[in-house]
Design a protein around this motif. Structure first.
Motif, PDB file in Angstrom:
ATOM      1  N   TRP A   1      -9.258  -0.823  -5.544  1.00  0.00           N
ATOM      2  CA  TRP A   1      -7.897  -1.130  -5.105  1.00  0.00           C
ATOM      3  C   TRP A   1      -7.836  -2.603  -4.678  1.00  0.00           C
ATOM      4  CZ3 TRP A   1      -4.614   3.282  -5.164  1.00  0.00           C
ATOM      5  CH2 TRP A   1      -3.263   3.004  -4.925  1.00  0.00           C
TER       6      TRP A   1
ATOM      7  N   PRO B   1      -2.807  10.039   0.336  1.00  0.00           N
ATOM      8  CA  PRO B   1      -4.048   9.339   0.684  1.00  0.00           C
ATOM      9  C   PRO B   1      -5.252  10.260   0.625  1.00  0.00           C
ATOM     10  CG  PRO B   1      -2.716   9.729   2.638  1.00  0.00           C
ATOM     11  CD  PRO B   1      -1.872  10.109   1.464  1.00  0.00           C
TER      12      PRO B   1
ATOM     13  N   THR C   1      -5.038   4.875   0.791  1.00  0.00           N
ATOM     14  CA  THR C   1      -5.032   5.059  -0.660  1.00  0.00           C
ATOM     15  C   THR C   1      -5.784   6.324  -1.041  1.00  0.00           C
ATOM     16  OG1 THR C   1      -7.026   3.680  -0.868  1.00  0.00           O
ATOM     17  CG2 THR C   1      -4.885   2.590  -1.101  1.00  0.00           C
TER      18      THR C   1
ATOM     19  N   ALA D   1      -0.042   4.698  -6.376  1.00  0.00           N
ATOM     20  CA  ALA D   1       0.588   4.567  -5.064  1.00  0.00           C
ATOM     21  C   ALA D   1       1.500   5.744  -4.731  1.00  0.00           C
ATOM     22  CB  ALA D   1       1.388   3.259  -4.999  1.00  0.00           C
TER      23      ALA D   1
ATOM     24  N   HIS E   1       2.563  -3.522  -5.856  1.00  0.00           N
ATOM     25  CA  HIS E   1       1.289  -2.835  -5.671  1.00  0.00           C
ATOM     26  C   HIS E   1       0.174  -3.596  -6.372  1.00  0.00           C
ATOM     27  CE1 HIS E   1       3.029   0.549  -3.640  1.00  0.00           C
ATOM     28  NE2 HIS E   1       3.872   0.784  -4.628  1.00  0.00           N
TER      29      HIS E   1
ATOM     30  N   VAL F   1      -6.933  -0.215   3.685  1.00  0.00           N
ATOM     31  CA  VAL F   1      -6.790   0.137   2.273  1.00  0.00           C
ATOM     32  C   VAL F   1      -7.449   1.478   1.989  1.00  0.00           C
ATOM     33  CG1 VAL F   1      -7.435  -0.524  -0.075  1.00  0.00           C
ATOM     34  CG2 VAL F   1      -6.579  -2.252   1.504  1.00  0.00           C
TER      35      VAL F   1
ATOM     36  N   LEU G   1       0.837  -1.186   0.000  1.00  0.00           N
ATOM     37  CA  LEU G   1       0.000   0.000   0.000  1.00  0.00           C
ATOM     38  C   LEU G   1       0.880   1.246   0.000  1.00  0.00           C
ATOM     39  CD1 LEU G   1      -2.735  -0.911   2.639  1.00  0.00           C
ATOM     40  CD2 LEU G   1      -2.951  -0.963   0.158  1.00  0.00           C
TER      41      LEU G   1
ATOM     42  N   LEU H   1      -1.745   1.058 -10.631  1.00  0.00           N
ATOM     43  CA  LEU H   1      -1.554   1.100  -9.184  1.00  0.00           C
ATOM     44  C   LEU H   1      -0.169   1.617  -8.819  1.00  0.00           C
ATOM     45  CD1 LEU H   1      -3.258  -2.225  -8.033  1.00  0.00           C
ATOM     46  CD2 LEU H   1      -4.064   0.109  -7.651  1.00  0.00           C
TER      47      LEU H   1
END
Length: 694
Positions: A580, A556, A360, A552, A331, A356, A188, A548
């Motif tokens: 995700w 967030p 994210t 990443a 990821h 998650v 993550l 991803l």
């Protein structure tokens, strides 16, 4: 009467050839026979050969050293694999020609791994050893080493980066305790001390703290540097001469001397951790406790040279052979990694849904359905919601724009009839390198200055595919005064490693995204439909992995991070990104492949080449005794493989259940050995478990 060779007057007589004398030098008293792997390309010579060890080499020609031997009337390179008391060969043995170096560069563990890799992928041991052992650098070998190197203090037992993952802390503790757990990890995003380099470094430090070594294999040099920096933060500094402990950087881009110095530090046991790219999977780490493969779906992990092994599979073999822990992370989630979890061979290490969502960014897919209310503007490459997001988020920091293609206009078409613009010489696709440039063929490089359409005769061109350079140009006009950074292998500035935390537009191709220390304020993933188009095996998980990897790098959701996917991508891939959930997509793909009989649910061999050569190889494999039925698919012509005016190459696929995979590899290797011994004509390329079946 002996025959006489007549000569002309004034012409010197030919010299009489002398047979080489048998060796009369003394032979080693202890273990006088050396079994050598000779560096020979023919497949039918893939076996060890026995030579006598002269008394002068008795102490230095130990297993793992490089030697010169006499083979077929000429000198050849080789490695001593073992010394034995008696020979299996009934005839007279030839002595070793010369000891190249007394340095044992091939450890028994790596030799056993190389043999296993050659057997699994139907290759030869000599081919694998060329990948495993770098070329010798005599000056580096002669460098004076401290007899008692200074010791690096042990690292601190910190595993904070694993706290949010189910089973993460337990995995690290098991590694530290000397165990050999195997895990597939879905990483993550997060703060600097929570990102994947910190987690990898803490796992490697746990192996060192437990008294064992660690090996980390990464796709490229930028990732290597990030892990080395994270290891330094985890109290595992970079190794330096005269020091016992630390981490070495083992990559080809370092240059021959630096690469060989790092290799010797590992083989001599001076370094505890080896961090490198693809070939580092064979690094001679002493008492290997942990092997890590990061981002196993990256194509750079697949070896382009025979026998075409993959880093993930090599490290899995090594984990079994050496009793080491294995960590396959990324990821995204590849179907092959999911197969390890589904079989129970490895455990899943991932975060729960609450973690998650907290770590994210917010992800939104801007499909044509979502943009229907925009009217005609919905067809724009950068629709209004994406333009508005970039404008608003630029005030808080850099914004990332991922473009799947490099260059300016990689493909163009006729401006009148929309027919694809092709080169008149080789029929390759035409493209533009800049706005005022001439069309250039992507295959042969010819400039089509007087191009006209074969269909309608028009000379005007229009864009079909837009690359990163053209995207950066358009964004620069749309956002005047904002710095634009282009990152990519073909960009003028190359691949940029890091960008500062200030407003900027960063245009990057997949895999070349720079890192922003505090994270990007937003990311826009353009041309999503292009990423999921095509018939290649694993196109959907690979597209989600690339998305991803870019997402990443974004902050967030709690800090305002947002990711926009622009384009009508395949719905399953889009939903995997929005949720995700790469593991869910990989699990579904694995189930579908099991029904369709595709790897990794089965083992498959691809035989490509001229029709006669392919037919001969396949016929011998079909005649071999296999423990399960063999499916033969083909032969079919290979697109784009034409050889002038002759017929194109063909490809045949050989498929068996996984339980018969080893037997299939053995049969294919035996067939290639017969082909080599008979010197059959034509060309053949054999690849086990091919990734591209499109």
């Amino acid at each position: 009467m002996d025959p006489e060779q007549l000569t002309l007057e004034g012409v010197p007589a030919p010299r009489a050839r002398r047979r080489p004398r048998a060796a009369t030098a003394a032979v080693a008293q202890t273990l006088p026979v050396a079994r050598v792997c000779v560096d020979l390309p023919p497949a039918h010579l893939d076996r060890t050969f026995e030579y006598l060890v002269p008394a002068t080499m008795a102490d230095d020609a130990v297993p793992g050293t490089r030697v010169k031997v006499r083979f077929g009337g000429q000198d050849a390179d080789g490695y001593v694999l073992e010394r034995v008391a008696t020979a299996d060969h009934d005839g007279a043995l030839v002595p070793l020609r010369r000891l190249v170096s007394p340095e044992p560069v091939l450890t028994p563990q790596v030799a056993r791994l190389a043999r296993a890799v050659a057997d699994r992928w139907a290759g030869t041991l000599a081919d694998v050893l060329r990948l495993a052992v770098p070329p010798r650098h005599a000056r580096v070998e002669a460098e004076v080493q401290a007899t008692e190197p200074a010791l690096v203090p042990p690292p601190s037992p910190d595993a904070t980066a694993w706290a949010d993952y189910r089973g993460g802390s337990a995995f690290v503790q098991h590694v530290r305790g000397g165990g050999a757990p195997r895990a597939v990890w879905t990483a993550l995003p997060g703060d600097v001390d929570e990102r994947w380099p910190a987690a990898v470094a803490q796992a490697a430090a746990a192996a060192v703290l437990g008294g064992r070594g660690a090996l980390v294999v990464l796709p490229d040099g930028r990732d290597v540097d990030r892990v080395l920096d994270a290891l330094a933060a985890a109290d595992v500094p970079r190794w330096s001469p005269g020091v016992r402990g630390g981490a070495v950087r083992l990559t080809a881009e370092e240059g021959p001397a630096a690469r060989y110095r790092a290799f010797l530090a590992a083989v001599r046991g001076h370094a505890d951790v080896v961090v490198g790219t693809r070939a580092a999977a064979f690094a001679p780490v002493h008492d290997l406790g942990l092997a890590v493969c990061w981002d196993d779906g990256d194509p750079l992990h697949a070896e382009p040279r025979a026998p075409y092994p993959h880093v993930r599979e090599v490290l899995a073999l090594r984990s079994d052979l050496e009793g080491a822990a294995l960590l396959v992370g990324g990821h995204g989630r590849t179907v092959e990694a999911q197969a390890l979890v589904a079989s129970g061979w490895a455990r899943d290490v991932s975060a729960d849904r609450g973690r998650v969502r907290a770590r994210t960014p917010r992800v939104q897919a801007l499909t044509s359905t979502e943009l229907a209310r925009e009217g005609a503007a919905a067809a724009a490459r950068l629709p209004t919601p994406a333009w508005r997001t970039i404008r608003d988020r630029l005030a808080d920091g850099p914004v990332l724009v991922q473009v799947p293609r490099a260059g300016y206009l990689p493909a163009v078409a006729c401006g009148r009839c929309r027919a694809s613009a092709r080169c008149t010489a080789c029929h390759g696709p035409l493209g533009l390198h800049r706005a005022d440039g001439s069309p250039t063929c992507a295959w042969c490089g010819r400039m089509a200055t007087d191009w006209r359409c074969d269909e309608c005769g028009a000379s005007a061109l229009r864009s079909v595919r837009v690359g990163s350079e053209r995207t950066a140009e358009e964004l620069g006009r749309a956002f005047p005064g904002v710095p634009v950074v282009v990152s990519g292998a073909r960009a003028a500035s190359g691949v940029v490693a890091q960008v500062p935390d200030r407003p900027a537009l960063v245009v990057a191709t997949p895999g070349a995204e720079p890192v922003a220390p505090a994270g990007y304020a937003a990311a826009v993933l353009l041309d999503a439909a292009v990423s999921t188009a095509g018939s290649a095996l694993g196109v959907l998980p690979d597209a989600v992995r690339r998305w991803l990897t870019a997402a990443a790098l974004v902050r967030p959701v709690g800090e305002g991070g947002v990711v926009l996917l622009v384009g009508d991508a395949e719905p399953r891939a889009s939903q995997a990104l929005v949720r995700w959930d790469p593991a869910g997509l990989a699990e579904r793909e694995l189930d579908e492949r099991a029904v369709l009989g595709l790897p990794p649910s089965v083992r498959m061999a691809s035989v490509t080449g001229t029709r006669e050569a392919v037919t001969a190889v396949v016929q011998r494999v079909r005649a071999a005794p296999l423990p399960a039925p063999l499916d033969v698919l083909g032969p079919v012509p290979v697109a784009g493989a034409e050889r002038g005016a002759f017929e194109p190459d063909v490809r045949t696929l050989l498929r068996v259940p996984r339980s018969a995979g080893a037997a299939l590899a053995t049969a294919v290797a035996a067939s290639l050995g017969v082909r080599s011994a008979r010197r059959e004509g034509g060309t053949v390329r054999v690849q086990l478990d091919p990734s591209d079946l499109g």
